[in-house]
Design an enzyme around this catalytic site. Structure first.
Site, mmCIF file in Angstrom:
data_model
loop_
_atom_site.group_PDB
_atom_site.id
_atom_site.type_symbol
_atom_site.label_atom_id
_atom_site.label_comp_id
_atom_site.label_asym_id
_atom_site.label_seq_id
_atom_site.Cartn_x
_atom_site.Cartn_y
_atom_site.Cartn_z
ATOM 1 N N HIS A 65 -5.603 -22.177 10.002
ATOM 2 C CA HIS A 65 -6.951 -22.617 9.634
ATOM 3 C C HIS A 65 -7.778 -21.486 8.997
ATOM 4 O O HIS A 65 -8.413 -21.687 7.964
ATOM 5 C CB HIS A 65 -7.712 -23.200 10.827
ATOM 6 C CG HIS A 65 -9.148 -23.434 10.491
ATOM 7 N ND1 HIS A 65 -9.563 -24.503 9.725
ATOM 8 C CD2 HIS A 65 -10.250 -22.681 10.730
ATOM 9 C CE1 HIS A 65 -10.872 -24.403 9.517
ATOM 10 N NE2 HIS A 65 -11.310 -23.310 10.115
ATOM 11 N N GLY A 68 0.987 3.694 2.215
ATOM 12 C CA GLY A 68 1.299 4.236 3.535
ATOM 13 C C GLY A 68 0.263 5.249 3.987
ATOM 14 O O GLY A 68 0.180 5.590 5.170
ATOM 15 N N CYS A 117 -6.501 -28.282 6.004
ATOM 16 C CA CYS A 117 -5.351 -27.518 6.498
ATOM 17 C C CYS A 117 -4.573 -28.344 7.521
ATOM 18 O O CYS A 117 -5.085 -29.310 8.088
ATOM 19 C CB CYS A 117 -5.798 -26.167 7.070
ATOM 20 S SG CYS A 117 -6.329 -26.205 8.783
ATOM 21 N N ASP A 126 0.864 -1.185 0.000
ATOM 22 C CA ASP A 126 0.000 0.000 0.000
ATOM 23 C C ASP A 126 0.900 1.233 0.000
ATOM 24 O O ASP A 126 2.121 1.124 0.056
ATOM 25 C CB ASP A 126 -0.969 -0.034 1.178
ATOM 26 C CG ASP A 126 -0.255 -0.034 2.517
ATOM 27 O OD1 ASP A 126 0.974 0.132 2.536
ATOM 28 O OD2 ASP A 126 -0.930 -0.194 3.548
ATOM 29 N N ASP A 186 -8.210 -7.528 0.475
ATOM 30 C CA ASP A 186 -7.297 -7.750 1.588
ATOM 31 C C ASP A 186 -8.055 -7.408 2.847
ATOM 32 O O ASP A 186 -8.965 -6.571 2.814
ATOM 33 C CB ASP A 186 -6.064 -6.835 1.484
ATOM 34 C CG ASP A 186 -6.386 -5.432 1.961
ATOM 35 O OD1 ASP A 186 -6.134 -5.130 3.149
ATOM 36 O OD2 ASP A 186 -6.903 -4.627 1.170
ATOM 37 N N ASP A 212 -3.049 8.255 -1.242
ATOM 38 C CA ASP A 212 -4.398 8.824 -1.309
ATOM 39 C C ASP A 212 -4.810 9.304 0.069
ATOM 40 O O ASP A 212 -4.154 8.993 1.057
ATOM 41 C CB ASP A 212 -5.403 7.778 -1.811
ATOM 42 C CG ASP A 212 -5.542 6.611 -0.843
ATOM 43 O OD1 ASP A 212 -4.546 6.286 -0.159
ATOM 44 O OD2 ASP A 212 -6.631 6.030 -0.751
HETATM 45 ZN ZN LIG Z 1 -8.597 -26.188 8.909
#
Ligand SMILES: [Zn+2]
Length: 387
Positions: free
Chosen positions: A369, A93, A340, A91, A275, A145
Protein backbone atom coordinates in the site's frame (compact mmCIF):
# COMPACT_ATOMS: atom_id res chain seq x y z
CA UNK A 1 21.22 6.22 -21.22
CA UNK A 2 19.39 9.13 -22.77
CA UNK A 3 17.32 11.83 -21.09
CA UNK A 4 14.72 13.98 -22.79
CA UNK A 5 12.62 16.77 -21.31
CA UNK A 6 9.07 16.56 -22.60
CA UNK A 7 7.51 19.47 -20.82
CA UNK A 8 8.33 22.23 -18.36
CA UNK A 9 5.99 23.69 -15.78
CA UNK A 10 5.28 27.38 -16.31
CA UNK A 11 5.07 28.39 -12.66
CA UNK A 12 8.07 26.45 -11.30
CA UNK A 13 11.23 24.64 -12.40
CA UNK A 14 9.38 21.31 -12.47
CA UNK A 15 9.89 19.27 -15.61
CA UNK A 16 8.44 16.14 -17.15
CA UNK A 17 10.95 13.85 -18.82
CA UNK A 18 11.92 10.46 -20.04
CA UNK A 19 15.03 8.42 -19.36
CA UNK A 20 15.81 5.53 -21.67
CA UNK A 21 18.01 2.72 -20.47
CA UNK A 22 18.86 -0.75 -21.76
CA UNK A 23 16.30 -2.13 -19.32
CA UNK A 24 13.47 0.20 -20.27
CA UNK A 25 12.03 3.67 -20.04
CA UNK A 26 11.65 5.68 -16.84
CA UNK A 27 9.21 8.58 -16.73
CA UNK A 28 10.47 11.50 -14.66
CA UNK A 29 10.01 12.73 -11.97
CA UNK A 30 10.11 9.36 -10.23
CA UNK A 31 10.61 7.60 -6.93
CA UNK A 32 12.84 4.53 -6.47
CA UNK A 33 11.84 1.89 -3.92
CA UNK A 34 14.90 0.62 -2.07
CA UNK A 35 16.07 -2.95 -2.49
CA UNK A 36 18.99 -2.74 -0.06
CA UNK A 37 20.02 -6.39 -0.12
CA UNK A 38 18.64 -7.08 -3.59
CA UNK A 39 14.99 -7.19 -2.53
CA UNK A 40 12.45 -4.57 -1.55
CA UNK A 41 11.79 -5.81 1.98
CA UNK A 42 8.77 -8.18 2.11
CA UNK A 43 7.99 -7.89 -1.64
CA UNK A 44 8.89 -9.93 -4.70
CA UNK A 45 9.39 -8.73 -8.29
CA UNK A 46 5.80 -9.61 -9.22
CA UNK A 47 4.52 -7.22 -6.55
CA UNK A 48 6.80 -4.49 -7.88
CA UNK A 49 5.59 -5.11 -11.43
CA UNK A 50 1.98 -4.90 -10.27
CA UNK A 51 2.76 -1.60 -8.55
CA UNK A 52 4.12 -0.28 -11.84
CA UNK A 53 7.57 0.27 -10.32
CA UNK A 54 9.83 1.82 -12.94
CA UNK A 55 13.20 1.40 -11.25
CA UNK A 56 14.64 0.14 -7.95
CA UNK A 57 17.76 1.10 -6.00
CA UNK A 58 20.24 -1.41 -4.62
CA UNK A 59 23.12 -0.84 -2.22
CA UNK A 60 26.67 -1.61 -3.31
CA UNK A 61 27.96 -1.72 0.27
CA UNK A 62 25.52 -4.43 1.34
CA UNK A 63 25.87 -6.50 -1.82
CA UNK A 64 29.66 -6.42 -1.77
CA UNK A 65 29.65 -7.76 1.80
CA UNK A 66 26.87 -10.29 1.23
CA UNK A 67 26.54 -12.28 -1.00
CA UNK A 68 29.66 -10.79 -2.60
CA UNK A 69 30.02 -9.54 -6.15
CA UNK A 70 31.59 -12.69 -7.59
CA UNK A 71 28.45 -14.73 -7.06
CA UNK A 72 26.28 -12.04 -8.69
CA UNK A 73 28.75 -11.83 -11.57
CA UNK A 74 28.36 -15.57 -12.15
CA UNK A 75 24.67 -15.08 -12.87
CA UNK A 76 25.65 -12.27 -15.29
CA UNK A 77 24.58 -9.41 -13.08
CA UNK A 78 22.09 -8.17 -10.54
CA UNK A 79 19.08 -8.06 -12.88
CA UNK A 80 19.26 -11.80 -13.44
CA UNK A 81 20.32 -12.66 -9.88
CA UNK A 82 17.27 -10.95 -8.35
CA UNK A 83 14.95 -11.55 -11.33
CA UNK A 84 14.21 -7.88 -12.05
CA UNK A 85 14.17 -6.91 -15.70
CA UNK A 86 13.59 -3.15 -15.34
CA UNK A 87 16.20 -0.48 -14.54
CA UNK A 88 18.34 -0.58 -11.39
CA UNK A 89 20.33 2.24 -9.81
CA UNK A 90 23.19 1.30 -7.50
CA UNK A 91 24.78 3.68 -5.03
CA UNK A 92 28.54 3.76 -4.60
CA UNK A 93 28.64 2.23 -1.14
CA UNK A 94 30.08 5.42 0.30
CA UNK A 95 27.05 6.51 2.31
CA UNK A 96 26.83 3.15 4.11
CA UNK A 97 30.56 3.09 4.80
CA UNK A 98 30.15 6.44 6.51
CA UNK A 99 26.95 5.57 8.35
CA UNK A 100 27.26 1.84 9.15
CA UNK A 101 30.88 0.74 9.26
CA UNK A 102 32.27 0.05 12.73
CA UNK A 103 35.56 1.71 11.89
CA UNK A 104 36.76 3.73 8.91
CA UNK A 105 39.76 5.67 7.71
CA UNK A 106 39.60 8.10 4.81
CA UNK A 107 42.65 8.68 2.68
CA UNK A 108 43.12 10.12 -0.79
CA UNK A 109 43.13 6.56 -2.10
CA UNK A 110 39.67 5.72 -0.75
CA UNK A 111 38.02 4.63 2.44
CA UNK A 112 39.20 1.72 4.50
CA UNK A 113 36.56 0.27 6.78
CA UNK A 114 35.67 -2.72 8.85
CA UNK A 115 32.38 -4.39 7.99
CA UNK A 116 29.47 -3.98 10.39
CA UNK A 117 28.76 -7.70 9.95
CA UNK A 118 31.99 -9.52 10.75
CA UNK A 119 34.52 -6.75 11.38
CA UNK A 120 36.55 -7.77 8.30
CA UNK A 121 38.57 -4.96 6.74
CA UNK A 122 37.88 -3.63 3.25
CA UNK A 123 39.22 -0.84 1.10
CA UNK A 124 36.69 0.93 -1.08
CA UNK A 125 38.22 3.19 -3.70
CA UNK A 126 36.44 5.13 -6.45
CA UNK A 127 37.76 2.59 -8.97
CA UNK A 128 36.70 -0.39 -6.88
CA UNK A 129 33.17 1.01 -6.46
CA UNK A 130 32.86 1.43 -10.24
CA UNK A 131 34.24 -2.07 -10.81
CA UNK A 132 31.61 -3.51 -8.48
CA UNK A 133 28.80 -1.50 -10.06
CA UNK A 134 29.94 -2.53 -13.54
CA UNK A 135 29.86 -6.15 -12.41
CA UNK A 136 26.39 -5.69 -10.90
CA UNK A 137 25.32 -4.30 -14.27
CA UNK A 138 23.19 -1.50 -12.85
CA UNK A 139 21.72 1.00 -15.33
CA UNK A 140 22.75 4.00 -13.27
CA UNK A 141 25.95 3.98 -11.21
CA UNK A 142 27.05 6.53 -8.64
CA UNK A 143 30.52 7.92 -7.91
CA UNK A 144 32.08 7.25 -4.53
CA UNK A 145 31.64 10.37 -2.41
CA UNK A 146 32.05 11.49 1.16
CA UNK A 147 28.81 12.56 2.76
CA UNK A 148 29.65 14.70 5.78
CA UNK A 149 27.39 14.82 8.83
CA UNK A 150 25.38 17.88 9.83
CA UNK A 151 26.61 20.15 11.25
CA UNK A 152 30.15 19.94 9.87
CA UNK A 153 32.88 22.56 10.16
CA UNK A 154 33.50 24.44 6.94
CA UNK A 155 37.16 23.58 6.81
CA UNK A 156 36.52 19.85 6.89
CA UNK A 157 33.54 20.13 4.53
CA UNK A 158 35.77 21.92 2.00
CA UNK A 159 38.40 19.19 2.27
CA UNK A 160 35.83 16.38 1.90
CA UNK A 161 34.08 18.11 -1.00
CA UNK A 162 37.29 18.60 -2.95
CA UNK A 163 38.23 14.98 -2.33
CA UNK A 164 34.77 13.92 -3.56
CA UNK A 165 35.43 15.83 -6.80
CA UNK A 166 38.83 14.16 -7.25
CA UNK A 167 37.19 10.79 -6.60
CA UNK A 168 34.51 11.65 -9.18
CA UNK A 169 37.20 12.28 -11.76
CA UNK A 170 38.82 8.93 -10.97
CA UNK A 171 35.41 7.21 -11.16
CA UNK A 172 34.83 8.73 -14.58
CA UNK A 173 38.24 7.57 -15.81
CA UNK A 174 37.72 4.13 -14.39
CA UNK A 175 34.43 3.77 -16.24
CA UNK A 176 35.87 4.82 -19.60
CA UNK A 177 39.11 2.93 -20.18
CA UNK A 178 41.75 4.59 -22.33
CA UNK A 179 42.06 1.74 -24.79
CA UNK A 180 39.01 0.89 -26.94
CA UNK A 181 39.81 -2.76 -26.34
CA UNK A 182 39.58 -2.18 -22.59
CA UNK A 183 37.80 -4.89 -20.69
CA UNK A 184 35.06 -2.63 -19.37
CA UNK A 185 34.44 -0.79 -22.57
CA UNK A 186 31.56 -2.69 -24.07
CA UNK A 187 29.55 -2.97 -20.91
CA UNK A 188 30.22 0.45 -19.45
CA UNK A 189 28.72 2.24 -22.45
CA UNK A 190 25.27 1.09 -21.46
CA UNK A 191 25.74 1.98 -17.79
CA UNK A 192 25.29 5.63 -16.89
CA UNK A 193 27.40 7.34 -14.23
CA UNK A 194 26.24 10.20 -12.01
CA UNK A 195 28.41 12.67 -10.12
CA UNK A 196 27.38 13.70 -6.60
CA UNK A 197 27.45 17.33 -5.48
CA UNK A 198 28.49 17.76 -1.84
CA UNK A 199 29.30 20.80 0.31
CA UNK A 200 26.82 20.56 3.20
CA UNK A 201 24.96 23.87 3.64
CA UNK A 202 27.85 26.10 2.46
CA UNK A 203 26.82 27.91 -0.68
CA UNK A 204 30.30 28.57 -2.07
CA UNK A 205 31.33 24.93 -1.53
CA UNK A 206 28.15 23.60 -3.12
CA UNK A 207 28.53 25.87 -6.16
CA UNK A 208 32.18 24.99 -6.57
CA UNK A 209 31.41 21.28 -6.29
CA UNK A 210 28.69 21.60 -8.95
CA UNK A 211 30.93 23.60 -11.28
CA UNK A 212 33.79 21.10 -11.03
CA UNK A 213 31.52 18.10 -11.57
CA UNK A 214 29.72 19.66 -14.52
CA UNK A 215 33.11 20.06 -16.22
CA UNK A 216 33.55 16.30 -15.97
CA UNK A 217 30.36 15.83 -18.00
CA UNK A 218 28.47 13.10 -16.14
CA UNK A 219 25.31 11.41 -17.42
CA UNK A 220 23.39 12.93 -14.54
CA UNK A 221 23.93 14.81 -11.29
CA UNK A 222 22.98 13.91 -7.77
CA UNK A 223 22.78 16.14 -4.73
CA UNK A 224 24.08 14.32 -1.68
CA UNK A 225 24.52 15.29 1.93
CA UNK A 226 21.02 16.68 2.45
CA UNK A 227 18.33 15.46 4.86
CA UNK A 228 21.13 14.50 7.25
CA UNK A 229 19.73 16.58 10.10
CA UNK A 230 19.72 20.12 8.75
CA UNK A 231 16.49 22.14 9.04
CA UNK A 232 14.20 21.58 6.09
CA UNK A 233 14.32 25.26 5.20
CA UNK A 234 18.09 25.01 4.72
CA UNK A 235 17.65 22.04 2.40
CA UNK A 236 15.26 24.05 0.21
CA UNK A 237 17.70 26.97 0.23
CA UNK A 238 20.48 24.70 -1.06
CA UNK A 239 18.18 23.44 -3.83
CA UNK A 240 17.21 27.02 -4.71
CA UNK A 241 20.72 28.06 -5.60
CA UNK A 242 22.16 24.70 -6.60
CA UNK A 243 19.67 23.16 -9.02
CA UNK A 244 19.92 25.96 -11.62
CA UNK A 245 23.70 25.32 -11.73
CA UNK A 246 23.17 21.72 -12.84
CA UNK A 247 22.81 21.10 -16.59
CA UNK A 248 19.24 21.44 -17.79
CA UNK A 249 19.56 18.45 -20.14
CA UNK A 250 20.73 15.94 -17.52
CA UNK A 251 18.64 14.18 -14.86
CA UNK A 252 18.92 15.55 -11.32
CA UNK A 253 18.73 13.24 -8.34
CA UNK A 254 18.14 14.29 -4.75
CA UNK A 255 19.55 11.42 -2.71
CA UNK A 256 17.73 9.96 0.28
CA UNK A 257 14.67 12.25 0.10
CA UNK A 258 12.04 11.84 1.32
CA UNK A 259 8.72 12.82 2.65
CA UNK A 260 5.95 13.48 0.11
CA UNK A 261 5.91 17.25 0.72
CA UNK A 262 9.73 17.40 0.46
CA UNK A 263 9.68 15.64 -2.88
CA UNK A 264 7.09 18.10 -4.21
CA UNK A 265 9.16 21.06 -3.04
CA UNK A 266 12.23 19.54 -4.70
CA UNK A 267 10.38 18.82 -7.95
CA UNK A 268 9.32 22.47 -8.03
CA UNK A 269 13.01 23.29 -7.81
CA UNK A 270 13.87 21.09 -10.79
CA UNK A 271 14.67 17.67 -9.26
CA UNK A 272 13.73 14.53 -11.20
CA UNK A 273 14.72 11.54 -9.07
CA UNK A 274 14.25 10.37 -5.48
CA UNK A 275 14.85 7.42 -3.22
CA UNK A 276 13.98 6.93 0.42
CA UNK A 277 13.38 4.19 2.98
CA UNK A 278 10.44 6.09 4.48
CA UNK A 279 7.46 4.42 2.73
CA UNK A 280 8.76 0.88 3.16
CA UNK A 281 10.16 1.34 6.69
CA UNK A 282 7.01 3.10 7.87
CA UNK A 283 4.90 0.31 6.38
CA UNK A 284 6.78 -2.28 8.43
CA UNK A 285 5.95 -0.26 11.54
CA UNK A 286 2.27 0.04 10.66
CA UNK A 287 2.34 3.70 9.55
CA UNK A 288 0.32 4.01 6.36
CA UNK A 289 -0.21 6.86 3.92
CA UNK A 290 -3.55 8.03 2.65
CA UNK A 291 -4.57 10.82 0.28
CA UNK A 292 -6.88 13.46 1.73
CA UNK A 293 -9.80 13.29 -0.59
CA UNK A 294 -11.19 16.71 0.27
CA UNK A 295 -8.29 18.13 -1.73
CA UNK A 296 -9.31 16.18 -4.76
CA UNK A 297 -9.10 18.11 -7.97
CA UNK A 298 -6.83 16.33 -10.36
CA UNK A 299 -8.26 13.22 -11.98
CA UNK A 300 -5.86 10.39 -12.40
CA UNK A 301 -6.10 6.89 -13.75
CA UNK A 302 -6.73 5.42 -10.33
CA UNK A 303 -6.55 8.03 -7.64
CA UNK A 304 -7.82 11.57 -7.51
CA UNK A 305 -5.94 14.08 -5.51
CA UNK A 306 -4.52 17.53 -5.69
CA UNK A 307 -0.85 18.31 -5.85
CA UNK A 308 -0.17 21.99 -5.95
CA UNK A 309 2.97 23.01 -7.70
CA UNK A 310 2.50 26.53 -6.36
CA UNK A 311 4.90 27.86 -3.68
CA UNK A 312 2.59 26.80 -0.86
CA UNK A 313 1.86 23.18 -1.61
CA UNK A 314 -0.55 21.96 1.01
CA UNK A 315 -0.18 18.71 2.85
CA UNK A 316 -2.42 16.53 0.75
CA UNK A 317 -2.09 13.32 2.70
CA UNK A 318 -2.41 11.88 6.17
CA UNK A 319 -0.92 8.93 7.96
CA UNK A 320 -2.77 6.12 9.67
CA UNK A 321 -1.27 4.21 12.59
CA UNK A 322 -2.95 0.93 11.89
CA UNK A 323 -2.09 -0.61 15.29
CA UNK A 324 -4.28 2.03 16.95
CA UNK A 325 -7.26 0.56 18.82
CA UNK A 326 -9.72 2.66 16.84
CA UNK A 327 -9.17 0.42 13.81
CA UNK A 328 -10.04 -2.78 15.68
CA UNK A 329 -13.48 -3.09 14.13
CA UNK A 330 -12.94 -0.90 11.07
CA UNK A 331 -13.90 -3.00 8.08
CA UNK A 332 -13.13 -0.33 5.49
CA UNK A 333 -9.94 -0.46 3.40
CA UNK A 334 -6.96 1.77 4.26
CA UNK A 335 -7.91 4.08 1.43
CA UNK A 336 -11.20 3.39 -0.42
CA UNK A 337 -9.83 5.18 -3.49
CA UNK A 338 -6.58 3.21 -3.64
CA UNK A 339 -6.36 0.51 -6.29
CA UNK A 340 -3.54 -1.43 -4.67
CA UNK A 341 -3.91 -5.15 -3.93
CA UNK A 342 -4.12 -4.46 -0.19
CA UNK A 343 -6.92 -1.90 -0.39
CA UNK A 344 -8.84 -3.91 -2.94
CA UNK A 345 -8.91 -7.03 -0.78
CA UNK A 346 -8.37 -6.33 2.91
CA UNK A 347 -9.81 -4.20 5.70
CA UNK A 348 -8.11 -2.01 8.28
CA UNK A 349 -9.37 -4.39 10.98
CA UNK A 350 -7.69 -7.38 9.31
CA UNK A 351 -4.45 -5.50 8.74
CA UNK A 352 -4.45 -4.34 12.37
CA UNK A 353 -5.08 -7.90 13.51
CA UNK A 354 -2.10 -9.13 11.44
CA UNK A 355 0.13 -6.48 13.00
CA UNK A 356 -1.06 -7.29 16.53
CA UNK A 357 -0.35 -11.01 16.18
CA UNK A 358 2.89 -10.27 14.30
CA UNK A 359 1.98 -12.13 11.11
CA UNK A 360 4.61 -11.40 8.42
CA UNK A 361 1.77 -10.75 5.95
CA UNK A 362 1.05 -7.51 7.83
CA UNK A 363 4.32 -5.91 6.73
CA UNK A 364 3.94 -7.15 3.19
CA UNK A 365 0.40 -5.78 2.72
CA UNK A 366 1.38 -2.48 4.34
CA UNK A 367 4.45 -2.16 2.09
CA UNK A 368 2.36 -2.79 -1.02
CA UNK A 369 0.00 0.00 0.00
CA UNK A 370 2.66 2.57 0.95
CA UNK A 371 4.63 2.04 -2.24
CA UNK A 372 1.40 2.31 -4.19
CA UNK A 373 0.82 5.67 -2.48
CA UNK A 374 4.31 6.94 -3.36
CA UNK A 375 4.23 5.73 -6.96
CA UNK A 376 0.68 7.01 -7.54
CA UNK A 377 1.70 10.34 -6.07
CA UNK A 378 4.53 10.56 -8.62
CA UNK A 379 2.10 9.67 -11.40
CA UNK A 380 -0.15 12.46 -10.17
CA UNK A 381 2.73 14.93 -10.14
CA UNK A 382 3.71 13.93 -13.69
CA UNK A 383 0.13 14.51 -14.73
CA UNK A 384 0.05 17.92 -13.06
CA UNK A 385 3.20 18.96 -14.94
CA UNK A 386 1.88 17.55 -18.21
CA UNK A 387 -1.40 19.44 -17.84
ZN1 LIG B 1 -3.77 0.80 -1.06
Amino acid sequence: MTFKILKKDKSSLARLGRIETNHGVIKTPFFMPIATMGAVKTLDPRDLEELDTQIILSNTYHLMLRPGVNLIKRTSGLHKFINWSKPILTDSGGYQVFSLAKWRKITEKGVEFSSDIDGKKYLLTPEKSIDIQLALGSDIMMCLDECVAYPCKKEYTAEATKRTTRWAERSQKSKIPASPAGRKNQKSESQALFGIVQGSVYKDLRLESAKDLVKLDFDGYAIGGLAVGEPRKKMYQVLDYLTPELPEDKPRYLMGIGKPEEMIEAIKRGIDMFDCVIPTRNARHGVLYKFKMQNEKCKMRHVKFKVELSPTSKIFYETIRIKNKKYKNDLSPIDPNCHCYTCQNFSRAYLRHLFMVKEPLAQRLATIHNLSFYLEMMKGIRKVIRD
